[in-house]
Design a protein around this motif. Structure first.
Motif, short mmCIF file in Angstrom:
data_model
loop_
_atom_site.label_atom_id
_atom_site.label_comp_id
_atom_site.label_asym_id
_atom_site.label_seq_id
_atom_site.Cartn_x
_atom_site.Cartn_y
_atom_site.Cartn_z
N THR A 175 0.82 -1.21 0.00
CA THR A 175 0.00 0.00 0.00
C THR A 175 0.86 1.26 0.00
N SER A 176 1.92 1.27 0.78
CA SER A 176 2.78 2.46 0.82
C SER A 176 3.43 2.70 -0.54
N ASN A 177 3.88 1.62 -1.20
CA ASN A 177 4.47 1.78 -2.53
C ASN A 177 3.43 2.15 -3.57
N ALA A 178 2.19 1.67 -3.39
CA ALA A 178 1.12 2.00 -4.34
C ALA A 178 0.80 3.49 -4.32
N VAL A 179 0.69 4.07 -3.13
CA VAL A 179 0.44 5.51 -3.03
C VAL A 179 1.63 6.29 -3.59
N ASN A 180 2.82 5.78 -3.37
CA ASN A 180 4.02 6.42 -3.90
C ASN A 180 4.00 6.44 -5.42
#
Length: 363
Positions: A175-180
């Motif tokens: 999720t953190s990489n997706a928002v990034n």
């Protein structure tokens, strides 16, 4: 409910005013954004725009939540502290990435392995604490569950702790990489985050009303979670902080959130999904972030596969993530952002509709 209004309102005010100060200070200090060379050429004009604005979002959220706690005279709950740990911790990983980019004047910050190590340490620490008996409430409820969850736990299977920690790590890092990945156009990730965090505020309010006996409607009960009202306060604070930041981040952006903001927001989304027992529902609520991630995965996989079998790598999209593909097709940046916001709104509406329907039926 007063705490939710205060937390959201205070975070909005701090973010709105604080971002203006950050723009001035970061400009003076030379904290400008580096632009990827293989991206759309129209983005080259953004080089030097102040970055690391995520610092303001994080500070506004924490101060907004603290202000709500002071006003109501209540202590922070275990779930809230764990969520803030994940939020701030992922933000620190992003801050290191941004700072290295600025210091070395390049578009590459932390190496991918180093970034993954940082994300892993934060995610696993969060998972261990969230499953710890030390954080059980008087009902024996820990912040995180050992069950797979969609809109409630699938209680038929109780997973081993190691498996649960692996799933928590996967949800947090993905999720953190997706928002990034989605943070590539002015206001895109910020505006989408407003809607998704707003959705989690409603989810936690509904959960709190049911379990605290505040609902006058004889619906089937929602599944049990720890500290839903406090989670709603944080969701409101992040929503307000993103709203305030969006004022300055909308096209043409005067500041970018950087990895500091995108990793923090992604980590917080994962935290809400885990602590509210909606890990699989996050795929719907955060549908835009899923689309962005899948576009990159498809692009890389197809390129490697065609290069291996034909000797020439081929692409599905002109460039990934997919929002840049539409730019390369000639869409105006604002058009892409607004239409992707519409997609986010549809995903959020679908997710909330599913959640509410099950909450009403109690099935």
């Amino acid at each position: 409910m007063r705490a939710i209004l205060v937390g959201g309102g205070l975070a909005l005010l701090i973010s709105l005013l604080g971002t203006r100060v950050a723009i001035r200070r970061f400009t003076e200090w030379g904290y400008g954004q580096e632009i990827r060379d293989d991206g759309p050429t129209t983005h080259h004009t953004k080089r030097g725009t102040p970055t690391m604005g995520g610092v303001v979002i994080i500070l506004a959220t924490v101060l907004g939540y603290a202000g709500a706690k002071l006003l109501t005279g209540t202590m922070p709950t275990a779930s809230a502290l764990l969520l803030l740990f994940l939020f701030v911790g992922m933000g620190l990983v992003g801050f290191l990435d941004d700072f290295i980019k600025i210091y070395k004047q390049r578009n590459l910050g932390l190496r991918s392995k180093a970034k993954m190590v940082g994300q892993t340490v934060i995610a696993v620490t969060f998972g261990v604490l969230a499953l710890s008996p030390a954080f059980e409430d008087d009902r024996g409820q820990t912040p995180a569950s050992r069950h797979i969850s969609f809109i409630r736990d699938f209680e038929r299977w109780t997973l081993p702790v190691v498996v649960v920690l692996l799933l928590i790590w996967l949800v947090v890092t993905a999720t953190s990489n997706a928002v990034n990945l989605a943070d590539g156009l002015d206001g895109l990730a910020t505006g989408a985050s407003v809607m998704v965090f707003g959705a989690y505020m409603l989810v936690n309010i509904w959960q709190n009303n049911q379990w605290c006996g505040q609902s006058d409607i004889t619906y089937g009960k929602c599944y049990e979670v720890r500290d839903p009202l406090d989670l709603a306060v944080i969701a409101a604070a992040i929503t307000g902080a993103c709203f305030g930041f969006l004022w300055w981040n909308a096209s043409p952006a005067q500041i970018f959130m950087g990895d500091t903001g995108s990793l923090a927001l992604g980590g917080a989304l994962a935290g809400f999904a885990i602590l509210s027992r909606t890990e699989l529902l996050l795929v719907i609520l955060g549908g835009l972030f899923v689309i962005e991630t899948v576009s990159v995965m498809l692009q890389v996989t197809w390129f490697k596969a065609t290069k291996k079998f034909t000797g020439t790598g081929r692409r599905i999209f002109r460039i990934a993530p997919i929002h840049h593909h539409f730019e390369m097709l000639g869409w105006e940046q604002v058009t892409v952002v607004i239409r992707f916001w519409i997609i986010t709104g549809l995903c959020v509406a679908a997710g909330l509709g599913i959640f509410y329907a099950e909450w009403v039926s109690g099935t």
